[in-house]
Scaffold this active site. Structure first.
Site, PDB file in Angstrom:
ATOM      1  N   MET B  30       0.959  -1.315   0.071  1.00 18.91           N
ATOM      2  CA  MET B  30      -0.074   0.037  -0.117  1.00 18.91           C
ATOM      3  C   MET B  30       0.802   1.344  -0.100  1.00 18.91           C
ATOM      4  O   MET B  30       0.514   2.331   0.270  1.00 18.91           O
ATOM      5  CB  MET B  30      -1.024   0.055   1.399  1.00 18.91           C
ATOM      6  CG  MET B  30      -1.904  -1.200   1.402  1.00 18.91           C
ATOM      7  SD  MET B  30      -3.404  -1.171   1.851  1.00 18.91           S
ATOM      8  CE  MET B  30      -3.030  -0.663   3.547  1.00 18.91           C
ATOM      9  N   HIS B  37       9.312  -3.499   3.689  1.00 22.41           N
ATOM     10  CA  HIS B  37       9.090  -3.898   2.213  1.00 22.41           C
ATOM     11  C   HIS B  37      10.348  -4.064   1.499  1.00 22.41           C
ATOM     12  O   HIS B  37      10.472  -4.778   0.654  1.00 22.41           O
ATOM     13  CB  HIS B  37       8.528  -2.458   1.694  1.00 22.41           C
ATOM     14  CG  HIS B  37       7.137  -2.245   2.285  1.00 22.41           C
ATOM     15  ND1 HIS B  37       7.023  -0.974   3.047  1.00 22.41           N
ATOM     16  CD2 HIS B  37       6.127  -2.629   2.047  1.00 22.41           C
ATOM     17  CE1 HIS B  37       5.516  -0.931   3.322  1.00 22.41           C
ATOM     18  NE2 HIS B  37       5.236  -1.820   2.767  1.00 22.41           N
ATOM     19  N   GLN B  61     -10.384  -2.882   1.907  1.00 20.31           N
ATOM     20  CA  GLN B  61     -10.223  -3.461   3.139  1.00 20.31           C
ATOM     21  C   GLN B  61     -10.261  -2.521   4.092  1.00 20.31           C
ATOM     22  O   GLN B  61      -9.712  -2.884   5.416  1.00 20.31           O
ATOM     23  CB  GLN B  61      -8.862  -4.099   2.600  1.00 20.31           C
ATOM     24  CG  GLN B  61      -7.546  -3.045   2.718  1.00 20.31           C
ATOM     25  CD  GLN B  61      -6.297  -3.860   2.495  1.00 20.31           C
ATOM     26  OE1 GLN B  61      -6.102  -4.379   1.414  1.00 20.31           O
ATOM     27  NE2 GLN B  61      -5.440  -3.670   3.546  1.00 20.31           N
ATOM     28  N   ASP B 150       2.024  -8.843   8.870  1.00 22.81           N
ATOM     29  CA  ASP B 150       0.343  -9.244   8.421  1.00 22.81           C
ATOM     30  C   ASP B 150       0.309 -10.751   8.551  1.00 22.81           C
ATOM     31  O   ASP B 150      -0.097 -11.220   7.563  1.00 22.81           O
ATOM     32  CB  ASP B 150      -0.119  -8.518   7.231  1.00 22.81           C
ATOM     33  CG  ASP B 150       0.371  -7.094   7.256  1.00 22.81           C
ATOM     34  OD1 ASP B 150      -0.256  -6.506   8.334  1.00 22.81           O
ATOM     35  OD2 ASP B 150       1.034  -6.572   6.363  1.00 22.81           O
ATOM     36  N   GLN B 153      -3.051 -12.303   7.370  1.00 17.47           N
ATOM     37  CA  GLN B 153      -3.213 -12.062   5.830  1.00 17.47           C
ATOM     38  C   GLN B 153      -2.455 -13.011   5.043  1.00 17.47           C
ATOM     39  O   GLN B 153      -2.875 -13.452   4.291  1.00 17.47           O
ATOM     40  CB  GLN B 153      -2.609 -10.678   5.590  1.00 17.47           C
ATOM     41  CG  GLN B 153      -2.346 -10.291   4.050  1.00 17.47           C
ATOM     42  CD  GLN B 153      -1.585  -9.056   3.775  1.00 17.47           C
ATOM     43  OE1 GLN B 153      -2.487  -7.891   4.017  1.00 17.47           O
ATOM     44  NE2 GLN B 153      -0.534  -8.761   3.434  1.00 17.47           N
ATOM     45  N   SER B 185       6.146  -0.137  10.548  1.00 14.88           N
ATOM     46  CA  SER B 185       4.787  -0.105   9.858  1.00 14.88           C
ATOM     47  C   SER B 185       4.628   1.253   9.281  1.00 14.88           C
ATOM     48  O   SER B 185       5.143   2.221   9.888  1.00 14.88           O
ATOM     49  CB  SER B 185       3.566  -0.440  11.153  1.00 14.88           C
ATOM     50  OG  SER B 185       2.497   0.078  10.639  1.00 14.88           O
TER      51      SER B 185
END
Lengths: 292, 292
Positions: B30, B37, B61, B150, B153, B185
């Site tokens: 996102m 990442h 979401q 996550d 997920q 995060s």
């Protein structure tokens, strides 16, 4: 022709075919193949280098009191049928391999799954969308072929393909009918001679609708009313629904306009049958635009 | 590096790459990229010939009272970040192109979407599964990379990949933490200095759990109790949940056994943070099997 039971083998074969640049046409079926399926297979053969037919009676699209167990499974006959039509692959997976222990993920189709057949078959179209979707991932077709008979299914699958960015083209082929007008269906094998004769009122009511529209009737309420009267005149036929909806959204229409789907479901004895026609404005010859 | 906004262009590029036999690694994000990442991107670059990063703040979401609007979108910074890491393609689609008018089909994940974060975020994992699924169809990766942060997920997506016969491999990379222990995060940017300090109790409670288990504690109820006491000692942190579940099924455990996921969510001011650890029996050096 090759006969494949293993999910992973089918997936490998399809991946290899695609890497070779071969185009794959796919006809998903529940078996008990008839002339309706034949028209899909012939079109798939015409459009693609490879034709795959799947035969899978999908448990998750049947309700608890529906005919999953007694659904016809003439697999030997189906194999000969496909062989004769020069199908390249029959994919015939086992239920336990399609839905292994712990299976949870479903494709939800939203309100389009709750109208028409969805009214009396809750969860049916979720089951259809999920299995078609899984089959697409396994077979990896360029084009998949469906019959107009399952009109709601075709609309929902087209929507799913757009919504989920699936790279497959959907082709819908016309309903095949007996000379009597009865729409071909694997479930016709359930019918007694008397029931088969009773069932003719269904296609008859669709003919009536078409004629009313040709004569200028535009009120869906009136058309549905006349169709129901005709069907109800035969006491051995019980209507599930008769409805006129927009072909793209499946939303009920008040007036005939655009592309209309006139669809019905009814029970004759223990057998539930569906049928439908699409009417739309078209120019026929020199005459002005007609609904046909 | 190429920057792609169009869904159909990305899909065409990926199809062409696959036809050329190129392997595609995919990191769906996102945006607001951080070192977490980065570890995914580095792994993708290592494993594949082509690396695609998607940046898409996925509206479906987010709940109605969640932070969709204020979610950070530092797109220029993200682009430089990807360029520096030699990402081949950034896919940055528009919301209206991902969810055009009439969008209806969702991927439903079953009860696994209703526990842990699903308790306070109804529909969240349906939204996640649906967008990840769409992105898989567009980008067509061989391997997709997700962060362990996550956790729920990753479990749900692995389940979806199996259930729906998707031909993509899922790799999960460990949580990246600041020296303080705070899990990285994109939402950490919401925190004030004080809140950032308050947040340390979260990773602290996970350390506590790990230590209790190392010392032989096997009762999940007792471990959770001690974690909650520690967190609740800081009045500015409000617990959403603290739970210990089986890593594959997300079902609550009574005793520590197999692979356990210890997961929590809490609110600090307006910011909701999540964190977790996995504990499992492993042989460490010459010592007997330990839970670590």
């Amino acid at each position: 022709m090759r006969f494949i039971r293993s999910v992973s083998e089918m997936q490998k074969i399809s991946s290899a075919l695609r890497r070779q640049g071969k185009t794959i046409g796919f006809v998903p079926t529940m078996g008990a193949l008839h002339e309706g399926h034949l028209s899909l297979i012939k079109q798939a053969r015409k459009d693609n280098q490879i034709t795959v037919v799947s035969i899978f009676v999908n448990p998750i699209q049947f309700g608890p009191n529906e005919d999953f167990k007694r659904y016809p499974r003439p697999i030997k006959k189906d194999i000969s049928f496909c062989k004769k039509e020069k199908v390249d692959f029959i994919f015939y997976p086992q239920v336990g391999k399609m839905y292994p222990e712990g299976f949870k993920t479903m494709v939800e189709v939203g309100e389009m799954g709750n109208v028409l057949c969805g009214l009396t078959r809750p969860g049916h179209f979720r089951g259809v969308a999920t299995v078609v979707f899984k089959l697409f991932n396994i077979v990896q077709p360029d084009i998949a072929y469906f019959g107009q008979k399952d009109a709601q299914q075709t609309v929902i699958i087209k929507r799913m393909v757009v919504d989920l960015n699936l790279g497959v083209k959907i082709k819908v082929m016309p309903i095949m009918r007996e000379k009597s007008g009865l729409a071909l269906s694997s479930r016709n094998s359930y019918l007694s001679a008397q029931e088969r004769s009773d069932a003719l009122v269904l296609s008859g009511s669709l003919d009536l609708a078409r004629n009313l529209i040709r004569k200028g009737q535009r009120s869906c309420r009136k058309i549905i009313g006349q169709m129901k009267s005709l069907i109800n005149a035969n006491p051995s036929v019980r209507i599930d629904y008769v409805d006129i909806v927009d072909l793209d959204t499946l939303k009920p229409l008040e007036k005939i306009r655009g592309k209309c789907l006139i669809a019905l479901a009814a029970r004759i004895g223990k057998t539930r049958l569906i049928d439908n026609i699409i009417v739309q404005r078209r120019k026929v010859g020199d005459s002005p635009y007609f609904f046909v």
